[in-house]
Design an enzyme around this catalytic site. Structure first.
Site, PDB file in Angstrom:
ATOM      1  N   ASP A 264       0.836  -1.320  -0.460  1.00 51.57           N
ATOM      2  CA  ASP A 264      -0.025   0.342   0.205  1.00 51.57           C
ATOM      3  C   ASP A 264       0.713   1.447  -0.127  1.00 51.57           C
ATOM      4  OD1 ASP A 264      -1.621   2.348   1.240  1.00 51.57           O
ATOM      5  OD2 ASP A 264      -3.446   0.875   1.227  1.00 51.57           O
TER       6      ASP A 264
ATOM      7  N   THR B  13     -10.826  -6.158  -8.721  1.00 48.18           N
ATOM      8  CA  THR B  13     -12.514  -5.272  -8.448  1.00 48.18           C
ATOM      9  C   THR B  13     -12.256  -3.977  -7.877  1.00 48.18           C
ATOM     10  OG1 THR B  13     -11.776  -6.603  -6.360  1.00 48.18           O
ATOM     11  CG2 THR B  13     -13.243  -7.836  -7.538  1.00 48.18           C
TER      12      THR B  13
ATOM     13  N   ARG C 234     -11.095  -0.743  -9.681  1.00 48.21           N
ATOM     14  CA  ARG C 234     -11.517   0.269 -10.480  1.00 48.21           C
ATOM     15  C   ARG C 234     -11.855  -0.297 -11.997  1.00 48.21           C
ATOM     16  NH1 ARG C 234     -14.981   1.166  -7.624  1.00 48.21           N
ATOM     17  NH2 ARG C 234     -15.390   3.287  -6.343  1.00 48.21           N
TER      18      ARG C 234
ATOM     19  N   ASP D 289     -14.683  -7.629 -12.424  1.00 50.07           N
ATOM     20  CA  ASP D 289     -16.190  -7.345 -11.496  1.00 50.07           C
ATOM     21  C   ASP D 289     -15.919  -6.107 -12.627  1.00 50.07           C
ATOM     22  OD1 ASP D 289     -17.916  -7.450 -10.595  1.00 50.07           O
ATOM     23  OD2 ASP D 289     -17.183  -5.729  -9.358  1.00 50.07           O
TER      24      ASP D 289
ATOM     25  N   GLU E  74     -17.172   1.742 -18.234  1.00 50.30           N
ATOM     26  CA  GLU E  74     -18.431   1.898 -18.259  1.00 50.30           C
ATOM     27  C   GLU E  74     -19.795   2.334 -18.685  1.00 50.30           C
ATOM     28  OE1 GLU E  74     -18.408  -0.392 -13.952  1.00 50.30           O
ATOM     29  OE2 GLU E  74     -16.211  -1.335 -14.681  1.00 50.30           O
TER      30      GLU E  74
ATOM     31  N   HIS F 115     -19.413  -4.765 -12.383  1.00 46.72           N
ATOM     32  CA  HIS F 115     -19.516  -4.334 -11.303  1.00 46.72           C
ATOM     33  C   HIS F 115     -20.414  -4.078 -10.216  1.00 46.72           C
ATOM     34  CE1 HIS F 115     -17.481  -0.518  -9.955  1.00 46.72           C
ATOM     35  NE2 HIS F 115     -17.232  -0.431  -9.637  1.00 46.72           N
ATOM     36  N   ILE F 116     -20.563  -5.722  -9.994  1.00 48.10           N
ATOM     37  CA  ILE F 116     -21.275  -6.049  -8.769  1.00 48.10           C
ATOM     38  C   ILE F 116     -20.488  -6.332  -7.189  1.00 48.10           C
ATOM     39  CG2 ILE F 116     -23.253  -7.185 -10.041  1.00 48.10           C
ATOM     40  CD1 ILE F 116     -22.239  -9.856 -10.404  1.00 48.10           C
TER      41      ILE F 116
END
Length: 310
Positions: free
Chosen positions: A173, A231, A233, A257, A262, A289-290
């Site tokens: 990170d 999952t 962006r 995802d 989009e 994108h769920i």
């Protein structure tokens, strides 16, 4: 009861939020499928707005809403809001990233299991009358190394699920320190991930330094054949690279995802070619994108926003 002004509901929310806001004295204005143009018409009368990814709360829209007191974001990622400018104007920007982190983590886990156990592929073959066992021999997760890029709410939630499979986790990170645990190794750079990871999973926000974070240089630096999960962006991954990486074997499987453009109806012709090629490949799983949109997540995000607003 004193009326507190209008709140624009510009996203799908749970009743716990709308009922709570109404009970607190707010008047609700509903437009879940709102356009940017419609927002310029509705927001000037509002003291608050609840949004997801549909609206861009940029300077122009914020300036058009002189009564605005707060912006509530369903989910994670504040890139749709000019937070710095809102702060200057005294507008509270309220997120709910912990509300859907478990949903995203479970979805990433589901895609990983589907790909490594060849569940989607083999089921499709069975539906076609094929019973192929050797061709669908799966891979166990135990003992594998996962590189988690971005170790906030969703990255750490995914690591928690992975720990049950006795996997080694390399956590990177750029902005937040990562604490070492029995199975989590903090990384100060991506070098250990490039060298050791069998699986890469992205859990980063959309911002300038994450645009095409997965690019040709990243893929070339990977020392092992790898599985890629995203999952976070769609713009984090350079989509045009994906078919070639899969066909060469450099990448062994892909779970997405999110997509760069989009919804699919707004996709450019260039990326449509890439997308159409990907969906024909047996080692690819793409969902619309769920990941963070579970029934429980909708409640948790709404409840968190209500408590932070009230």
């Amino acid at each position: 009861m004193d009326r507190k002004g209008k709140v624009l509901i510009a996203a799908p929310v749970h009743d716990v939020l709308t009922t709570g806001l109404a009970a607190a004295g707010y008047e609700l204005v509903w437009s879940e499928q709102i356009s940017q143009e419609e927002a310029f018409r509705l927001l000037p009368e509002c003291v608050g707005v609840i949004t997801s990814t549909r609206l861009q709360l940029n300077r122009e829209l914020i300036d058009a809403a002189p009564m605005l007191e707060f912006i509530g974001r369903m989910g994670s990622g504040m890139e749709v809001i000019d937070v710095a400018y809102a702060d200057q104007k005294g507008i509270r920007c309220i997120g709910s990233p912990e509300g859907n982190c478990n949903a995203v983590a479970e979805h990433a886990m589901g895609m990983l299991l589907s790909l490594t156990k060849r569940i989607t592929k083999s089921f499709s073959e069975v539906r076609s009358g094929l019973w192929l066992r050797d061709e669908n021999r799966g891979m166990e997760l135990e003992g594998k190394t996962v590189g988690i890029i971005g170790f906030g709410h969703t990255g750490s939630a995914f690591a928690k699920l992975l720990s049950a499979f006795n996997m080694r986790i390399l956590a990177y990170d750029k902005y937040h320190p990562v604490a070492a645990t029995t199975n989590i190794t903090p990384c100060n750079s991506l070098e250990p991930v490039f060298r050791e990871a069998d699986i890469i999973s992205f859990h980063v926000p959309q911002q300038e330094d994450t645009h095409h974070l997965f690019n040709r240089e990243f893929a070339t630096a990977m020392q092992k054949p790898f599985i890629l999960l995203n999952t976070s962006r769609g713009t984090v991954v350079d989509s045009e690279l994906l078919p070639g990486l899969l066909q060469s074997g450099k990448m062994t499987a892909l779970g997405l995802d999110v997509w760069e453009e989009e919804p699919l109806s707004k996709m450019s012709a260039k990326l449509r070619i890439v997308f159409n090629e990907l969906i024909t490949l047996p080692n690819v799983v793409i969902t619309p994108h769920i990941a963070g949109y579970s029934v429980e997540a909708l409640f948790k995000m709404s409840d968190i926003l209500l408590k932070r607003i009230i």
